[in-house]
Design an enzyme around this catalytic site. Structure first.
Site, short mmCIF file in Angstrom:
data_model
loop_
_atom_site.label_atom_id
_atom_site.label_comp_id
_atom_site.label_asym_id
_atom_site.label_seq_id
_atom_site.Cartn_x
_atom_site.Cartn_y
_atom_site.Cartn_z
N ASP A 131 -0.39 -12.59 3.97
CA ASP A 131 0.29 -12.12 2.77
C ASP A 131 1.77 -12.51 2.79
OD1 ASP A 131 0.25 -10.94 0.27
OD2 ASP A 131 0.66 -8.92 1.02
N PHE A 185 0.80 -1.22 0.00
CA PHE A 185 0.00 0.00 0.00
C PHE A 185 0.83 1.28 0.00
CE2 PHE A 185 -2.24 -3.38 2.23
CZ PHE A 185 -3.34 -3.52 1.42
#
Length: 375
Positions: free
Chosen positions: A198, A82
């Site tokens: 993740d 992000f």
């Protein structure tokens, strides 16, 4: 595939759990320097009676802009979850740090920022990246980490520049064992357990001596508690690493992380990417390519990374591939426990391969590998 026989029962039965909501956090993010993050419910490993206040340092945007020379291009060292990552030096302490600046246009950035601050403020282990502090000035969201000078595992496995040394077998097993220890802490030591969600090579950072640390906890999720078997959530993660049952149903379990770890271990062994569109159709997906080869040991030598140039212990290669094969089983209950992965990989890391003598030398050389359990 009998290198690591299975047997025994889960060592997680009877673990004390805390009644914490898996989907929400009670939180307060201050935006002024000097305040502390207040957390009322989050994963923890603290003793009863300890404070819920987290001593993560807060920074002003001005401080972090100065540390990165106004986020100058030559300070940019990569892309994190992000946002962009910069190398900086704090003026107050002269400490070299990594600063992740979240994309202000990202739809999920603020939530992932909050999750990452909470997780890294409360979870501490030698194989987890250390959070130094954060900034929440206005609409700016930044995270400040310890700087990992060797970059990510991905940097050392794929698309290597000519001046970068390829990882030898011993270093690869050391990295695999360390990453497994970080995941074991999240699964078995954090209370309630934390599902990383993740795990991939780019999220495994390397410090001095190639010590691995898990990073980017923006997608981390509190695991199931009590009688619950899974957490239902929107599917997020990275294609090629997501467990099939999670991708299809959104049901997330600790074994979802074990699958992702198996993909990473395959990358470490083979030097191939989880997804590589430059290859022919049957070889683009690493797991799909590897599964048929697991059925015959005569295929194992062709699965070793060509950059190793044959410098690996044959028995060690077979055992490492056996571990990876168990991790990427289609059925979650067929995958091993993370604690047993740590035991197996610590054993493999202890078997030091000497390319000069083409022999395995270690404290337990010649001994049998540890047994592994699936449930």
């Amino acid at each position: 595939m009998g290198c690591f026989p299975c047997g025994g029962k889960s060592n997680q039965n009877g673990k004390k759990q805390l009644p914490i909501n898996n989907n929400t956090f009670d939180h307060q993010i201050p935006s002024t320097s000097g305040e502390k993050l207040k957390v009322n419910s989050a994963p923890n490993a603290k003793k009863d009676g300890e404070s819920d206040h987290i001593a993560a340092r807060t920074f002003t945007f001005r401080e972090l802009a100065a540390a990165t020379k106004n986020f100058r291009a030559d300070c940019h060292v990569g892309e994190g979850g992000f946002g962009r990552v910069y190398k900086g030096q704090l003026e107050s302490t002269n400490q070299v740090v990594a600063i992740k600046q979240l994309d202000r246009n990202g739809l999920q950035g603020n939530r992932e920022f909050l999750v990452e601050v909470l997780m890294l403020s409360m979870l501490h282990h030698p194989n987890l990246v250390n959070l130094i502090g954060y900034c929440a000035d206005g609409d700016q969201r930044l995270l400040v980490y310890e700087y990992m000078p060797l970059g990510s595992l991905e940097d050392h496995l794929h698309d290597l520049p000519l001046d970068r040394r390829q990882l030898d077998w011993n270093t690869r097993m050391k990295i695999a064992a360390g990453a497994a220890k970080g995941l074991e802490y999240l699964h078995d030591k954090a209370n309630p357990p934390v599902i990383y969600r993740d795990l991939k090579c780019s999220n495994i950072l390397l410090g001095e001596g190639y010590r691995p640390k898990l990073s980017d906890f923006g997608l981390a999720k509190l695991g199931p508690v009590g009688d619950n078997t899974h957490v239902s959530t929107r599917v997020m993660g990275t294609y090629g690493y997501c467990a099939p049952e999670y991708a299809m149903t959104g049901q997330l379990t600790l074994k979802s992380d074990v699958y992702s770890f198996g993909v990473v271990l395959l990358e470490i062994i083979t030097g191939r990417k989880a997804i590589d569109n430059s290859r022919t159709g049957g070889e683009q997906n690493l797991v799909a390519w590897a599964r048929p080869l697991f059925n015959d040991r005569r295929n194992f030598a062709q699965m070793a990374d060509p950059l190793l140039q044959g410098q690996y212990p044959v028995r060690g290669l077979y055992q490492a591939l056996a571990v990876a094969a168990m991790c990427v089983q289609e059925q979650p209950n067929m995958r091993p426990l993370i604690a047993d992965l740590v035991t197996a990989l610590t054993y493999l890391a202890s078997q030091k391969y000497d390319p000069e003598t083409q022999s395995v030398q270690g404290p337990r050389a010649g001994s049998s590998p540890p047994r592994m359990r699936r449930e």
